[in-house]
Enzyme design. Structure first.
Site, PDB file in Angstrom:
ATOM      1  N   HIS A  11      11.871 -16.048  45.766  1.00  0.00           N
ATOM      2  CA  HIS A  11      11.208 -16.165  44.461  1.00  0.00           C
ATOM      3  C   HIS A  11      11.627 -17.448  43.746  1.00  0.00           C
ATOM      4  CE1 HIS A  11      10.834 -11.477  44.335  1.00  0.00           C
ATOM      5  NE2 HIS A  11      10.137 -12.025  45.311  1.00  0.00           N
ATOM      6  N   ASP A  45       5.602 -15.065  47.626  1.00  0.00           N
ATOM      7  CA  ASP A  45       6.643 -15.034  48.656  1.00  0.00           C
ATOM      8  C   ASP A  45       6.413 -16.120  49.699  1.00  0.00           C
ATOM      9  OD1 ASP A  45       8.200 -12.970  47.668  1.00  0.00           O
ATOM     10  OD2 ASP A  45       7.335 -11.432  48.969  1.00  0.00           O
ATOM     11  N   HIS A  67       8.324 -11.890  55.705  1.00  0.00           N
ATOM     12  CA  HIS A  67       9.282 -12.988  55.803  1.00  0.00           C
ATOM     13  C   HIS A  67       9.584 -13.384  57.246  1.00  0.00           C
ATOM     14  CE1 HIS A  67       9.823 -12.644  51.536  1.00  0.00           C
ATOM     15  NE2 HIS A  67      10.251 -11.401  51.631  1.00  0.00           N
TER      16      HIS A  67
END
EC number: 3.5.1.108
Length: 304
Positions: free
Chosen positions: A78, A241, A264
């Site tokens: 973030h 993200d 991720h």
């Protein structure tokens, strides 16, 4: 010339770590040209520095975590997203804990922090990575890919069969030649399911998680009293993200990114695949102010 940028002054913020639940002090500092973004664990002696680079990514289970030996800094995405969105090339980020504070679950508090510090242009050209050929990584029906594009564009799709998600957008696309990161992306909060939070608590994780820093969904509804900030907040957070994860390349991008039900781990695998495919990208610089192919074209006023 499009110049590199750094925070104008030192500024601090405090918050809680999402998983530890402990108070974290974060200090943002200016850095010289070509430093990049460098995280520093100042609670350790000697201080341990971890560059914000895809090569240092270790754990990607619930967030993006950087590792240097046994030292780690978790939940960096973030803050990196905010730095990318405001075009910050060089900064030191000091933390006194193994994770970045979660704040309100979005990048907006970090955007406010950087804007409060001010932004200074530096006497060196900003470096970009231009995507020349398509690169794709896929697994179990999920995929991420880079495509050539004249500006910077991100398209993301989530796929939840759930009453809360069924009536809301599950695909968004932002072309940042005409989209404001600050106005349209940075306020989107992280989200999760109540059942998952309960399991994490049983594993001694997510001790700092609450309705103050995440959108929490049960089997039927959003539990947050104020609801969503906007209808596409869920999928827009995945864009937020991705912007943070992609900034681990160490440069702003000229190209398009597409994510389909990814997270991720796949984001990081795509960066690693790109960098070994040296025919698929190139470094480039711009010596004119007429074209700003960056994440956030509406650059804030700076002082030289």
């Amino acid at each position: 010339m499009i110049k590199q940028r750094t925070p104008k002054k030192v500024i601090q913020a405090t918050g809680v770590g999402l998983h530890s639940g402990e108070k974290v002090l974060l200090t943002l500092r200016p850095a010289p040209v070509n430093t990049g973004i460098v995280f520093r664990r100042v609670d350790l002696s000697p201080v341990v520095e971890i560059p914000a680079s895809y090569e240092y990514v270790g754990d990607t289970m619930l967030c993006t975590t950087l590792h240097h030996g046994k030292v780690k800094i978790a939940t960096v995405e973030h803050l990196l997203s905010a730095l990318a969105g405001l075009g910050i090339d060089n900064a030191y980020i000091d933390v006194n804990a193994p994770e970045i504070p979660i704040m309100d679950g979005s990048a907006a508090p970090f955007v406010f922090l950087i804007q409060s510090a001010g932004i200074r242009e530096q006497n060196a050209a900003k470096r970009y990575i231009r995507i020349l050929k398509p690169i794709r990584v896929e697994e179990n029906g999920k995929y991420v890919q880079f495509l050539p594009h004249k500006g910077y564009k991100i398209t993301f799709t989530i796929g939840f069969e759930h009453p809360v998600f069924n009536d809301r957008p599950q695909t968004v696309s932002f072309d940042f030649s005409g989209t404001s990161y600050v106005k349209e992306v940075c306020r989107a909060r992280t989200f999760g399911f109540l059942s998952d939070y309960e399991k994490l608590r049983e594993c001694d994780l997510a001790k700092g998680g609450s309705l103050d820093n995440a959108i929490v969904v049960d089997d039927y509804r959003v539990l947050n009293e104020d609801g969503l900030r906007f209808e596409s907040e869920f999928v827009t957070h995945k864009v937020l993200d991705a912007i943070g994860d992609l900034y681990l390349l160490g440069s702003s991008l000229i190209g398009a990114f597409e994510g389909y039900k990814s997270g991720h781990e796949l984001n990081n695998r795509l960066l690693r695949e790109l960098m070994v495919r040296q025919d698929a990208w190139e470094y480039t610089y711009f010596d004119t102010e007429n074209y700003l192919p960056a994440v956030h074209p509406e650059y804030y006023p700076v002082e030289a």
